[in-house]
Motif scaffolding. Structure first.
Motif, PDB file in Angstrom:
ATOM      1  N   GLN A   1     -58.336  44.821 -32.177  1.00  0.00           N
ATOM      2  CA  GLN A   1     -58.496  44.501 -30.794  1.00  0.00           C
ATOM      3  C   GLN A   1     -58.883  42.959 -30.498  1.00  0.00           C
ATOM      4  O   GLN A   1     -59.803  42.808 -29.755  1.00  0.00           O
ATOM      5  CB  GLN A   1     -59.396  45.496 -30.083  1.00  0.00           C
ATOM      6  CG  GLN A   1     -58.819  46.875 -30.005  1.00  0.00           C
ATOM      7  CD  GLN A   1     -57.746  47.260 -28.927  1.00  0.00           C
ATOM      8  OE1 GLN A   1     -57.672  47.071 -27.830  1.00  0.00           O
ATOM      9  NE2 GLN A   1     -56.523  47.499 -29.538  1.00  0.00           N
TER      10      GLN A   1
ATOM     11  N   ASP B   1     -53.516  48.601 -22.404  1.00  0.00           N
ATOM     12  CA  ASP B   1     -54.649  47.824 -21.854  1.00  0.00           C
ATOM     13  C   ASP B   1     -54.872  46.617 -22.703  1.00  0.00           C
ATOM     14  O   ASP B   1     -55.452  45.596 -22.202  1.00  0.00           O
ATOM     15  CB  ASP B   1     -55.996  48.673 -21.986  1.00  0.00           C
ATOM     16  CG  ASP B   1     -55.981  49.697 -21.074  1.00  0.00           C
ATOM     17  OD1 ASP B   1     -55.255  49.871 -20.048  1.00  0.00           O
ATOM     18  OD2 ASP B   1     -56.749  50.980 -21.033  1.00  0.00           O
ATOM     19  N   PHE B   2     -54.474  46.573 -23.947  1.00  0.00           N
ATOM     20  CA  PHE B   2     -54.766  45.284 -24.941  1.00  0.00           C
ATOM     21  C   PHE B   2     -53.594  44.231 -24.524  1.00  0.00           C
ATOM     22  O   PHE B   2     -54.132  43.127 -24.422  1.00  0.00           O
ATOM     23  CB  PHE B   2     -54.323  45.860 -26.248  1.00  0.00           C
ATOM     24  CG  PHE B   2     -54.696  44.576 -27.286  1.00  0.00           C
ATOM     25  CD1 PHE B   2     -55.818  43.762 -26.950  1.00  0.00           C
ATOM     26  CD2 PHE B   2     -54.394  44.960 -28.693  1.00  0.00           C
ATOM     27  CE1 PHE B   2     -56.067  42.964 -27.860  1.00  0.00           C
ATOM     28  CE2 PHE B   2     -54.665  44.093 -29.711  1.00  0.00           C
ATOM     29  CZ  PHE B   2     -55.545  42.697 -29.234  1.00  0.00           C
TER      30      PHE B   2
ATOM     31  N   LYS C   1     -52.434  43.787 -21.532  1.00  0.00           N
ATOM     32  CA  LYS C   1     -52.869  43.519 -20.223  1.00  0.00           C
ATOM     33  C   LYS C   1     -53.946  42.426 -20.388  1.00  0.00           C
ATOM     34  O   LYS C   1     -53.921  41.282 -19.749  1.00  0.00           O
ATOM     35  CB  LYS C   1     -53.856  44.557 -19.378  1.00  0.00           C
ATOM     36  CG  LYS C   1     -53.936  44.060 -17.934  1.00  0.00           C
ATOM     37  CD  LYS C   1     -54.142  45.180 -16.974  1.00  0.00           C
ATOM     38  CE  LYS C   1     -54.327  44.906 -15.327  1.00  0.00           C
ATOM     39  NZ  LYS C   1     -55.250  43.509 -15.337  1.00  0.00           N
ATOM     40  N   ARG C   2     -54.975  42.644 -21.327  1.00  0.00           N
ATOM     41  CA  ARG C   2     -56.173  41.801 -21.735  1.00  0.00           C
ATOM     42  C   ARG C   2     -55.415  40.304 -22.095  1.00  0.00           C
ATOM     43  O   ARG C   2     -55.876  39.240 -21.770  1.00  0.00           O
ATOM     44  CB  ARG C   2     -56.728  42.233 -22.511  1.00  0.00           C
ATOM     45  CG  ARG C   2     -58.151  41.422 -23.040  1.00  0.00           C
ATOM     46  CD  ARG C   2     -59.398  42.005 -23.570  1.00  0.00           C
ATOM     47  NE  ARG C   2     -59.160  42.852 -24.528  1.00  0.00           N
ATOM     48  CZ  ARG C   2     -59.388  42.394 -25.889  1.00  0.00           C
ATOM     49  NH1 ARG C   2     -59.826  41.104 -26.057  1.00  0.00           N
ATOM     50  NH2 ARG C   2     -59.195  43.141 -26.867  1.00  0.00           N
ATOM     51  N   ALA C   3     -54.258  40.567 -23.160  1.00  0.00           N
ATOM     52  CA  ALA C   3     -53.929  39.482 -23.857  1.00  0.00           C
ATOM     53  C   ALA C   3     -52.882  38.632 -22.754  1.00  0.00           C
ATOM     54  O   ALA C   3     -53.095  37.335 -22.762  1.00  0.00           O
ATOM     55  CB  ALA C   3     -52.713  39.904 -24.886  1.00  0.00           C
TER      56      ALA C   3
ATOM     57  N   ASP D   1     -53.706  38.377 -19.523  1.00  0.00           N
ATOM     58  CA  ASP D   1     -54.491  37.558 -18.589  1.00  0.00           C
ATOM     59  C   ASP D   1     -55.017  36.397 -19.316  1.00  0.00           C
ATOM     60  O   ASP D   1     -55.337  35.463 -18.725  1.00  0.00           O
ATOM     61  CB  ASP D   1     -55.659  38.485 -18.478  1.00  0.00           C
ATOM     62  CG  ASP D   1     -55.517  39.722 -17.318  1.00  0.00           C
ATOM     63  OD1 ASP D   1     -54.428  39.590 -16.751  1.00  0.00           O
ATOM     64  OD2 ASP D   1     -56.240  40.680 -17.355  1.00  0.00           O
ATOM     65  N   GLU D   2     -55.311  36.469 -20.616  1.00  0.00           N
ATOM     66  CA  GLU D   2     -55.743  35.344 -21.581  1.00  0.00           C
ATOM     67  C   GLU D   2     -54.493  34.286 -21.484  1.00  0.00           C
ATOM     68  O   GLU D   2     -54.979  32.981 -21.476  1.00  0.00           O
ATOM     69  CB  GLU D   2     -56.402  35.849 -22.745  1.00  0.00           C
ATOM     70  CG  GLU D   2     -56.911  34.580 -23.664  1.00  0.00           C
ATOM     71  CD  GLU D   2     -57.803  35.259 -24.594  1.00  0.00           C
ATOM     72  OE1 GLU D   2     -58.242  34.382 -25.627  1.00  0.00           O
ATOM     73  OE2 GLU D   2     -58.473  36.147 -24.415  1.00  0.00           O
TER      74      GLU D   2
END
Length: 349
Positions: free
Chosen positions: A36, A323-324, A326-328, A330-331
């Motif tokens: 992750q 979710d992963f 979405k986080r990527a 956002d970054e």
């Protein structure tokens, strides 16, 4: 999962109007699903993630200059004609989209080129914007296709607001493009330079080539909240024995099998045997991959950054985890990564 799970705010300035100066020097975000973790690299660093006998699955479809501009008989109105697919070689029948569609009716004639040497007659309505055209041209089929290529423009996606430039002819095409038939590039493959492919080859990485002719359906908006109700357009797919052998050997030896792009993923996941092997294939696929989905063949994937609520984003979320991703994303937005066809790349391992 629902359509609303895939919405996000994408700043307009992150939509890439031009590619990176050098193919393999776009940015690369590396997602490790097990750990992750997210790393920031250059695309040419991709070689560090592959070992001897790992496999890259490449879509060798070739984009043809599908966008034509013609004039309507009598009125002279300028009409855009987007070639989708050839229906009948002998009769020169094509499925097309026209814009503005309200002006184009059955029986209308369209004239192309400064000398009007190419004429098309509208013979059917297929959808609100879709028409069937019969091209009228004095010459052999080969001469007709040459004429289409001369008059056609590189079909850059509509979000690119600038005019097509000469460099687009080469840059909106992978360097391994062979089989003509796509109206949009398999864009993850655009990042590979000849030099990078050579370095991968020297390292012992194998290449399995498939052909999936990308249609505009890939970019059709999803208009239903329940994703199971969305229907993908069919696209032509060919997987030959050589690619099957390379992939199945790698499966048996538990090597890394990396699909280059969502089109390559869709291709190989459309041709899975009951025993979990890759089969030869010659036909059409309308496979739509969205979460949850159990992937059979690829265990790694290269892809670009996709637009909100797109089927491409849904496939990537199925592969990496919603979710992963979405986080990527956002970054990626925070770090100013470029999105879409000419944008930066992501490697998911």
């Amino acid at each position: 999962m629902k359509l609303s799970h895939f919405g996000f705010e994408l700043p307009e300035e992150l939509l890439a109007e031009y590619p990176a100066e050098h193919r393999d020097e776009s940015r690369l975000m590396v997602l490790n699903r097990k750990e992750q973790t997210i790393e920031h690299k250059m695309f040419k660093d991709i070689i560090d993630y592959f070992n001897e006998d790992d496999v890259l699955v490449l879509n060798n479809t070739k984009v043809f200059p599908a966008r034509l501009y013609g004039n309507k008989e009598k009125t002279g109105a300028r009409i855009e004609v987007f070639l989708l697919r050839e229906l009948n070689e002998e009769q020169r029948l094509w499925d097309v989209l026209v814009d503005p569609a309200r002006k184009i009716r059955i029986g209308n004639k369209l004239y192309f080129g400064d000398d009007d040497t190419l004429v098309a007659e509208v013979i059917d309505n297929t959808t609100s914007r879709g028409r069937t055209l019969r091209f009228l041209y004095d010459g052999s089929y080969r001469e007709f296709r040459i004429k289409l290529s001369e008059l056609g423009q590189t079909p850059l996606p509509k979000y690119i607001k600038r005019d097509v430039e000469p460099s687009d002819e080469a840059r909106y095409q992978t360097i391994f493009a062979k089989n003509e038939g796509a109206v949009a590039a398999p864009t993850a493959g655009l990042h590979f330079s000849k030099h990078l492919l050579k370095r991968l080859e020297i390292k012992g990485v194998n290449f399995a080539e498939v052909t999936l002719h990308v249609g505009l359906g890939t970019f059709n908006p999803v208009e239903v909240e329940d994703l199971s109700k969305h229907k993908m357009d069919s696209e032509e797919l060919t997987i030959e024995a050589k690619a099957v052998e390379i992939v199945n050997t790698a499966l048996k030896e538990k090597r890394r099998i990396c699909a280059v792009g969502t089109t390559a993923v869709r291709a190989i996941e459309s041709a899975v045997s009951t025993g979990g092997q890759l089969n030869e294939y010659d036909g059409w696929t309308n496979k739509f991959i969205f979460p949850p989905y159990e992937f059979t063949i690829p265990n790694a994937m290269i892809t670009n950054f996709h637009t909100p609520k797109s089927t491409l984003l849904m496939m990537v979320a199925a592969f990496a985890g919603h979710d992963f991703i979405k986080r990527a994303y956002d970054e990626a937005i925070k770090e100013g990564y470029k999105f879409y066809s000419y944008g930066d790349a992501m490697l998911i391992i």
